[in-house]
Scaffold this active site. Structure first.
Site, mmCIF file in Angstrom:
data_model
loop_
_atom_site.group_PDB
_atom_site.id
_atom_site.type_symbol
_atom_site.label_atom_id
_atom_site.label_comp_id
_atom_site.label_asym_id
_atom_site.label_seq_id
_atom_site.Cartn_x
_atom_site.Cartn_y
_atom_site.Cartn_z
ATOM 1 N N GLY A 230 0.779 -1.233 0.000
ATOM 2 C CA GLY A 230 0.000 0.000 0.000
ATOM 3 C C GLY A 230 0.808 1.279 0.000
ATOM 4 O O GLY A 230 0.242 2.376 0.056
ATOM 5 N N GLU A 272 4.968 -6.077 2.330
ATOM 6 C CA GLU A 272 4.692 -6.777 1.069
ATOM 7 C C GLU A 272 4.194 -5.749 0.064
ATOM 8 O O GLU A 272 3.039 -5.753 -0.339
ATOM 9 C CB GLU A 272 3.724 -7.956 1.264
ATOM 10 N N ARG A 275 3.450 -1.912 -5.606
ATOM 11 C CA ARG A 275 3.481 -0.664 -6.363
ATOM 12 C C ARG A 275 4.774 0.140 -6.177
ATOM 13 O O ARG A 275 5.378 0.606 -7.142
ATOM 14 C CB ARG A 275 2.295 0.204 -5.917
ATOM 15 N N ARG A 310 -5.607 1.173 -15.317
ATOM 16 C CA ARG A 310 -5.847 1.997 -14.135
ATOM 17 C C ARG A 310 -6.631 3.287 -14.418
ATOM 18 O O ARG A 310 -7.541 3.626 -13.643
ATOM 19 C CB ARG A 310 -4.534 2.302 -13.403
ATOM 20 N N TYR A 314 -9.944 3.199 -12.242
ATOM 21 C CA TYR A 314 -9.992 4.029 -11.023
ATOM 22 C C TYR A 314 -10.022 5.528 -11.318
ATOM 23 O O TYR A 314 -9.923 6.333 -10.392
ATOM 24 C CB TYR A 314 -8.742 3.800 -10.161
ATOM 25 N N CYS A 341 -13.737 -0.634 -28.135
ATOM 26 C CA CYS A 341 -15.102 -0.153 -28.311
ATOM 27 C C CYS A 341 -15.722 0.100 -26.948
ATOM 28 O O CYS A 341 -16.701 -0.550 -26.551
ATOM 29 C CB CYS A 341 -15.906 -1.173 -29.106
ATOM 30 N N GLU A 342 -15.094 0.982 -26.223
ATOM 31 C CA GLU A 342 -15.515 1.362 -24.871
ATOM 32 C C GLU A 342 -15.131 2.815 -24.723
ATOM 33 O O GLU A 342 -13.958 3.160 -24.886
ATOM 34 C CB GLU A 342 -14.705 0.571 -23.822
HETATM 35 C C1 LIG Z 1 -2.047 -5.882 -3.576
HETATM 36 C C2 LIG Z 1 -1.509 -6.407 -2.335
HETATM 37 C C3 LIG Z 1 -0.241 -6.014 -1.897
HETATM 38 C C4 LIG Z 1 0.572 -4.990 -2.602
HETATM 39 O O1 LIG Z 1 -0.073 -3.770 -2.670
HETATM 40 P P1 LIG Z 1 0.677 -2.506 -3.276
HETATM 41 O O2 LIG Z 1 -0.358 -1.454 -3.225
HETATM 42 O O3 LIG Z 1 1.053 -2.896 -4.671
HETATM 43 O O4 LIG Z 1 1.851 -2.247 -2.422
HETATM 44 C C5 LIG Z 1 0.244 -6.596 -0.761
HETATM 45 N N1 LIG Z 1 -0.459 -7.499 -0.064
HETATM 46 C C6 LIG Z 1 -1.680 -7.896 -0.456
HETATM 47 C C7 LIG Z 1 -2.399 -8.891 0.353
HETATM 48 C C8 LIG Z 1 -2.245 -7.361 -1.599
HETATM 49 O O5 LIG Z 1 -3.459 -7.766 -1.971
#
Ligand SMILES: *Cc1c(COP(=O)(O)O)cnc(C)c1O
Length: 420
Positions: A230, A272, A275, A310, A314, A341-342
């Site tokens: 995130g 984890e 992005r 994206r 979004y 076609c969108e």
């Molecule tokens: C998507 C996701 C991530 C990575 O999210 P980023 O926004 O790419 O850092 C990590 N853990 C889980 C469980 C996810 O679904």
């Protein structure tokens, strides 16, 4: 305003396009690895620190290999991602399996690889036990509910399908302990594309607090706290990147106060992130096919939403450079489109750009995460190649473009011809 830079000049890009037809995604190896090193350095105080790269962001074995060699683990959430990790030669606790609504065969594969299993639901303790037996280490995903606000991509934690409630966590660890488990981890992820550095410090505080309470009540010891992904990236010029050193310092202070002071050290800090690891280092390169003027001006590219979803999905902003025209006045208003076609097949709406002409090269920035990987085949669009720009300027094709044979590989035309 900070100008977003490209890792290649116009001449170099033209040379690349001479060897590789547009569209393609190209990744900047040096910038990606420099950033990976910064991440590792920022947390060097924490023994055992690990970033598990969430490979759904860019599931390419070459990128995975580079990051793995740097010391990253891999975060998987599906069978295909587990298989990819296996094929790259990644095994054991270098794999974090953070899934939800998980089929038994995926748990089987994760167990076979010796991955760390991070459960999304208390009922999955028994589900896992029934289908695969229990591993000696388990982690549970926490959903803090009303404690924490969410954002547009991940929503509010209370509406989020992920994770255990606080009560379920206590119950879950108790159950796992009674079943003989000795090794425990904890995970949460409540943000997506979050640019506020303090957010990650607050997340650590919530998790450390829980660890203190659970460890005390159940007399168990936690090996790691996985603070999830995130971490946002500056899609816009005016955005400021997350300051990992600030995040690390904030977490370290809390670690001393909460973990060390309560005799709960050592505790490994994991992330984890997907992005933040590859996002800024990927670029979608396209050529302009047509300029159209009706009620608005349209620049039609040879790529489409199937190469980068994206903006349509979004309303996300991706910076656009018209190569070679960076210093010309950006005074023409364009919708930059693909050919699906969108009507939402647009990379940008009402974007001020220099005057665009057919055959101009267009670079869409920050496509290194959730770019190629979100690709799809609607309208029979083929997924593009992925290229890697190496430190020495060489360009390596790390995935070829799909062909129409690939697209139609799953249908049997002979049977169709004889079908009545
Ligand atoms: C998507 C996701 C991530 C990575 O999210 P980023 O926004 O790419 O850092 C990590 N853990 C889980 C469980 C996810 O679904």
């Amino acid at each position: 305003m900070l100008a977003k830079k490209l890792p290649f000049c116009k001449e170099k890009l033209e040379e690349i396009c001479g060897n590789h037809p547009t569209p393609f995604h190209i990744y900047d190896e040096k910038a990606m690895l420099d950033n990976a090193q910064k991440f590792i350095d920022a947390f060097s105080w924490n023994e055992g620190f690990k970033e598990y790269y969430a490979i759904k962001a860019a599931p390419n074995p070459f990128l995975m290999k580079l990051l793995y060699d740097k010391g990253f683990g891999i975060d998987c959430s599906s069978m295909a991602e587990l298989l990819l990790a296996e094929k790259v030669g990644i095994r054991g606790e270098d794999i974090m399996f953070t899934s939800n609504d998980t089929p038994a065969e995926e748990y089987h594969k994760a167990m076979e690889l010796g991955a760390i299993i991070n459960l999304d639901d208390i009922k999955h303790i028994e589900y896992l036990e029934k289908h695969c037996g229990l591993p000696d280490l388990l982690s549970f995903r926490y959903n803090p509910g009303a404690l924490k606000g969410g954002n547009i991509i991940i929503g509010n934690p209370e509406d989020s399908k992920y994770g255990f409630t606080r009560e379920q966590l206590f119950e879950g660890y108790k159950m796992a302990k009674e079943k003989g488990l000795k090794r425990f981890g904890i995970h949460t992820m409540v943000a997506s594309n979050e640019l506020d550095s303090d957010y990650f410090i607050e997340t650590a505080e919530i998790i450390f607090d829980l660890i203190v309470d659970i460890a005390k009540e159940l007399d168990i010891k936690f090996e790691f706290a996985n603070l999830g992904g995130g971490i946002g990236i500056p899609y816009k010029n005016e955005h400021k990147p997350v300051d990992l050193n600030h995040v690390s310092k904030g977490i370290r202070d809390l670690y001393e106060k909460m973990i060390v002071a309560n005799g709960l050290a050592p505790l490994k800090i994991y992330f984890e992130s997907g992005r933040a690891i590859t996002g800024p280092y990927g670029y979608l390169v396209s050529k302009v096919l047509h300029i159209k003027e009706t009620y608005k001006k349209y620049a039609g590219l040879d790529s489409c939403m199937a190469n980068l979803m994206r903006p349509a999905l979004y309303g996300a902003y991706h910076h656009i450079t018209v190569v070679g025209k960076e210093d010309m006045p950006h005074k023409y208003l364009y919708d930059v489109t693909g050919s699906l076609c969108e009507n939402n097949d647009k990379f940008a709406i009402n974007r001020l750009l220099p005057e665009i002409e057919p055959d101009d090269l267009i670079v869409i920035h920050d496509t290194g995460a959730h770019g190629h990987s979100m690709g799809f085949n609607y309208n029979g669009k083929l997924r593009s190649a992925e290229l890697l720009l190496r430190e020495n300027g060489d360009v390596v094709e790390i995935r070829r473009a799909e062909t129409y044979e690939d697209l139609y590989a799953t249908v049997d035309f002979d049977s169709a011809a004889n079908f009545e």
